[in-house]
Design a protein around this motif. Structure first.
Motif, PDB file in Angstrom:
ATOM      1  N   ALA A  95     -37.217   5.421  19.142  1.00 16.73           N
ATOM      2  CA  ALA A  95     -36.823   7.150  19.667  1.00 16.73           C
ATOM      3  C   ALA A  95     -39.067   7.689  20.452  1.00 16.73           C
ATOM      4  CB  ALA A  95     -37.094   7.310  18.262  1.00 16.73           C
ATOM      5  N   ASP A  96     -38.979   9.179  21.226  1.00 14.13           N
ATOM      6  CA  ASP A  96     -39.869   9.317  21.932  1.00 14.13           C
ATOM      7  C   ASP A  96     -40.894  10.242  20.801  1.00 14.13           C
ATOM      8  OD1 ASP A  96     -41.732  10.481  22.848  1.00 14.13           O
ATOM      9  OD2 ASP A  96     -41.090  10.573  25.334  1.00 14.13           O
ATOM     10  N   LEU A  97     -41.637  10.438  19.920  1.00 15.26           N
ATOM     11  CA  LEU A  97     -42.502  11.143  19.162  1.00 15.26           C
ATOM     12  C   LEU A  97     -42.130  12.370  19.579  1.00 15.26           C
ATOM     13  CD1 LEU A  97     -44.289   8.663  16.916  1.00 15.26           C
ATOM     14  CD2 LEU A  97     -41.660   9.049  16.703  1.00 15.26           C
ATOM     15  N   GLU A  98     -42.329  12.445  21.405  1.00 17.39           N
ATOM     16  CA  GLU A  98     -42.473  13.703  21.570  1.00 17.39           C
ATOM     17  C   GLU A  98     -41.251  14.703  21.639  1.00 17.39           C
ATOM     18  OE1 GLU A  98     -45.830  14.955  23.107  1.00 17.39           O
ATOM     19  OE2 GLU A  98     -46.888  13.130  23.529  1.00 17.39           O
ATOM     20  N   LYS A  99     -40.404  14.372  21.759  1.00 21.85           N
ATOM     21  CA  LYS A  99     -38.877  14.799  21.552  1.00 21.85           C
ATOM     22  C   LYS A  99     -38.673  14.489  20.402  1.00 21.85           C
ATOM     23  CE  LYS A  99     -39.377  13.519  26.701  1.00 21.85           C
ATOM     24  NZ  LYS A  99     -38.547  12.781  27.753  1.00 21.85           N
ATOM     25  N   LEU A 100     -38.767  13.891  19.560  1.00 31.91           N
ATOM     26  CA  LEU A 100     -37.505  14.151  18.170  1.00 31.91           C
ATOM     27  C   LEU A 100     -37.306  14.713  17.851  1.00 31.91           C
ATOM     28  CD1 LEU A 100     -37.944  11.476  16.461  1.00 31.91           C
ATOM     29  CD2 LEU A 100     -39.492  12.492  14.474  1.00 31.91           C
ATOM     30  N   GLN A 101     -35.654  13.881  17.347  1.00 29.46           N
ATOM     31  CA  GLN A 101     -34.857  15.442  16.887  1.00 29.46           C
ATOM     32  C   GLN A 101     -34.545  14.052  15.279  1.00 29.46           C
ATOM     33  OE1 GLN A 101     -31.949  16.298  19.657  1.00 29.46           O
ATOM     34  NE2 GLN A 101     -33.091  17.917  20.045  1.00 29.46           N
ATOM     35  N   SER A 111     -47.281   7.729   9.241  1.00 26.05           N
ATOM     36  CA  SER A 111     -47.523   7.191  10.485  1.00 26.05           C
ATOM     37  C   SER A 111     -48.883   6.469  10.300  1.00 26.05           C
ATOM     38  CB  SER A 111     -47.486   8.612  11.623  1.00 26.05           C
ATOM     39  OG  SER A 111     -47.953   7.546  12.489  1.00 26.05           O
ATOM     40  N   SER A 112     -49.217   5.642  10.560  1.00 26.65           N
ATOM     41  CA  SER A 112     -50.077   4.753  11.226  1.00 26.65           C
ATOM     42  C   SER A 112     -50.707   5.318  11.954  1.00 26.65           C
ATOM     43  CB  SER A 112     -50.201   3.893   9.939  1.00 26.65           C
ATOM     44  OG  SER A 112     -51.288   2.380  10.536  1.00 26.65           O
ATOM     45  N   LEU A 113     -51.687   5.211  12.834  1.00 26.55           N
ATOM     46  CA  LEU A 113     -52.934   5.281  13.663  1.00 26.55           C
ATOM     47  C   LEU A 113     -51.519   5.535  14.914  1.00 26.55           C
ATOM     48  CD1 LEU A 113     -55.194   2.429  13.024  1.00 26.55           C
ATOM     49  CD2 LEU A 113     -56.037   5.213  13.114  1.00 26.55           C
ATOM     50  N   ALA A 114     -50.626   6.375  15.122  1.00 21.25           N
ATOM     51  CA  ALA A 114     -50.064   6.682  16.196  1.00 21.25           C
ATOM     52  C   ALA A 114     -49.705   7.958  16.637  1.00 21.25           C
ATOM     53  CB  ALA A 114     -48.191   6.595  16.036  1.00 21.25           C
ATOM     54  N   LEU A 115     -49.992   9.196  16.291  1.00 22.25           N
ATOM     55  CA  LEU A 115     -49.695  10.629  16.344  1.00 22.25           C
ATOM     56  C   LEU A 115     -51.263  10.679  17.166  1.00 22.25           C
ATOM     57  CD1 LEU A 115     -49.075  12.467  13.032  1.00 22.25           C
ATOM     58  CD2 LEU A 115     -47.622  11.197  14.584  1.00 22.25           C
ATOM     59  N   HIS A 116     -52.542  10.301  17.765  1.00 25.10           N
ATOM     60  CA  HIS A 116     -53.217  10.443  18.361  1.00 25.10           C
ATOM     61  C   HIS A 116     -52.743   9.972  20.141  1.00 25.10           C
ATOM     62  CE1 HIS A 116     -54.361   6.746  16.568  1.00 25.10           C
ATOM     63  NE2 HIS A 116     -53.930   6.556  17.684  1.00 25.10           N
ATOM     64  N   ASN A 120     -47.660  17.277  21.740  1.00 25.40           N
ATOM     65  CA  ASN A 120     -47.347  18.517  21.433  1.00 25.40           C
ATOM     66  C   ASN A 120     -46.610  18.195  20.177  1.00 25.40           C
ATOM     67  OD1 ASN A 120     -46.032  20.635  20.547  1.00 25.40           O
ATOM     68  ND2 ASN A 120     -44.141  20.180  21.883  1.00 25.40           N
ATOM     69  N   ILE A 121     -48.412  18.171  19.425  1.00 26.68           N
ATOM     70  CA  ILE A 121     -47.727  17.761  18.246  1.00 26.68           C
ATOM     71  C   ILE A 121     -47.508  19.122  17.338  1.00 26.68           C
ATOM     72  CG2 ILE A 121     -50.299  18.876  17.384  1.00 26.68           C
ATOM     73  CD1 ILE A 121     -48.885  14.877  16.487  1.00 26.68           C
ATOM     74  N   ASP A 122     -47.268  20.027  17.678  1.00 33.48           N
ATOM     75  CA  ASP A 122     -46.937  21.165  17.380  1.00 33.48           C
ATOM     76  C   ASP A 122     -45.477  20.958  16.564  1.00 33.48           C
ATOM     77  OD1 ASP A 122     -49.543  22.441  16.167  1.00 33.48           O
ATOM     78  OD2 ASP A 122     -49.027  23.695  18.837  1.00 33.48           O
ATOM     79  N   ALA A 123     -44.606  20.950  18.030  1.00 36.62           N
ATOM     80  CA  ALA A 123     -43.588  20.271  17.777  1.00 36.62           C
ATOM     81  C   ALA A 123     -42.529  18.989  16.724  1.00 36.62           C
ATOM     82  CB  ALA A 123     -42.789  19.970  19.141  1.00 36.62           C
ATOM     83  N   LEU A 124     -43.703  18.267  16.945  1.00 42.17           N
ATOM     84  CA  LEU A 124     -43.567  17.091  15.707  1.00 42.17           C
ATOM     85  C   LEU A 124     -43.255  17.465  14.761  1.00 42.17           C
ATOM     86  CD1 LEU A 124     -43.017  14.236  15.373  1.00 42.17           C
ATOM     87  CD2 LEU A 124     -45.364  13.637  15.042  1.00 42.17           C
ATOM     88  N   PHE A 125     -44.285  18.463  14.546  1.00 44.71           N
ATOM     89  CA  PHE A 125     -45.183  18.472  13.141  1.00 44.71           C
ATOM     90  C   PHE A 125     -43.619  19.822  12.629  1.00 44.71           C
ATOM     91  CE2 PHE A 125     -50.100  17.950  13.034  1.00 44.71           C
ATOM     92  CZ  PHE A 125     -49.474  16.981  12.513  1.00 44.71           C
ATOM     93  N   ALA A 126     -42.829  20.115  12.909  1.00 45.28           N
ATOM     94  CA  ALA A 126     -42.505  20.963  12.831  1.00 45.28           C
ATOM     95  C   ALA A 126     -40.606  20.472  12.406  1.00 45.28           C
ATOM     96  CB  ALA A 126     -41.816  22.362  13.728  1.00 45.28           C
ATOM     97  N   THR A 127     -40.529  20.125  13.180  1.00 45.70           N
ATOM     98  CA  THR A 127     -40.077  18.833  12.913  1.00 45.70           C
ATOM     99  C   THR A 127     -39.662  18.062  12.020  1.00 45.70           C
ATOM    100  OG1 THR A 127     -39.729  18.253  15.285  1.00 45.70           O
ATOM    101  CG2 THR A 127     -37.895  16.664  13.641  1.00 45.70           C
ATOM    102  N   LEU A 199     -50.271  22.112  10.781  1.00 41.53           N
ATOM    103  CA  LEU A 199     -50.016  21.299   9.167  1.00 41.53           C
ATOM    104  C   LEU A 199     -49.970  22.350   9.107  1.00 41.53           C
ATOM    105  CD1 LEU A 199     -51.727  18.351   8.512  1.00 41.53           C
ATOM    106  CD2 LEU A 199     -49.320  18.503   9.459  1.00 41.53           C
ATOM    107  N   ILE A 200     -50.516  23.169   8.877  1.00 42.73           N
ATOM    108  CA  ILE A 200     -50.702  25.194   7.887  1.00 42.73           C
ATOM    109  C   ILE A 200     -49.595  25.174   9.574  1.00 42.73           C
ATOM    110  CG2 ILE A 200     -51.727  26.666   7.170  1.00 42.73           C
ATOM    111  CD1 ILE A 200     -54.306  25.390   7.207  1.00 42.73           C
ATOM    112  N   GLY A 201     -49.765  25.794  10.321  1.00 39.65           N
ATOM    113  CA  GLY A 201     -48.873  26.642  10.944  1.00 39.65           C
ATOM    114  C   GLY A 201     -47.174  26.234  10.732  1.00 39.65           C
TER     115      GLY A 201
END
Length: 243
Positions: A95-101, A111-116, A120-127, A199-201
């Protein structure tokens, strides 16, 4: 598509030599602190983002998780994880975390040392927020913005051989290029405030933030970790979806 540097042969070979690759979670000095942020995993539905060799997936399995889904963009990583995994209850998917559904519901996203690596971190956090059950947790580690800030991530020596870590360009978020096992590894620098506010958003409550550094005991066992006290290389964060 996210940069898939882990399928680069040179990068993959270099990564395989790291203590956290050879020894798993026990080879990661931040693991005790990260483990302390986790909820009880018994009978839980677990998601591992950027699962790599599947070390955490197997740990969750051993802790009695009901099922574990490990996601990674790297085919080489997933192949290695599958070979190292026995028993039921763990699934690995590319899976591509940029486009995760996600169509399932989870109690913990880890998640360990991957999200950096993600733009588009906002889309992932919303998902993730939508996929978590009420009271579900998101627990992750990332490279610290102090570590990612400079355009060249390396120590500076003065004329007295005193080391310092540059934090220039801290306010300038965006892509950073590092040459780590392979040339042209793309990472994303964002301020610590940006991480927290994203995250808060998305609706999360911040439970704990740790700008990790080694303990005295860890330094006695491994003096090479001393430089991690001069600047944080990573941060650990736990957040919760409110009931």
């Amino acid at each position: 598509m996210s940069q898939n540097i882990y399928d680069d042969p040179d990068f993959f070979a270099g990564y395989a030599t790291l203590p956290r690759s050879v020894h798993g979670l026990d080879g990661a000095p931040e693991w005790p602190a990260l483990r302390a942020l986790l909820p009880d995993l018994l009978d839980k539905h677990i998601l591992d983002l950027g699962c790599g060799y599947g070390w955490f997936c197997r740990y969750a399995q051993q802790q009695g998780a009901r099922d574990v889904l490990g996601l990674d963009v790297s085919e080489k990583m997933l192949e290695k994880a599958a070979k190292m995994t026995q028993g039921a209850g763990i699934r690995y998917q590319r899976a591509d975390l940029e486009k995760l559904q996600l169509s399932e519901t989870f109690d913990l996203a880890y998640s360990s040392l991957a999200l950096h690596y993600l733009i588009n971190i906002d889309a992932l956090f919303a998902t993730l927020f939508n996929a978590l059950a009420p009271d579900g947790m998101l627990v992750f580690s990332c490279e610290h913005p102090i570590y990612t800030a400079p355009t060249q991530q390396q120590w500076i020596l003065d004329d007295k051989q005193q080391r310092s870590w540059p934090v220039n360009h801290y306010q300038q978020e965006g892509e950073r290029i590092s040459n780590w096992f392979a040339d042209g590894v793309k990472k994303q620098h964002r301020k610590l405030a940006t991480w927290v506010n994203a995250l808060i958003g998305a609706g999360f409550e911040i439970v704990h933030l740790d700008e990790w550094g080694p303990s005295d005991e860890q330094l006695q066992q491994n003096p090479a970790l001393a430089e991690e006290r001069d600047r944080p290389m990573m941060f650990l964060l736990a957040a919760r979806k409110p009931r």
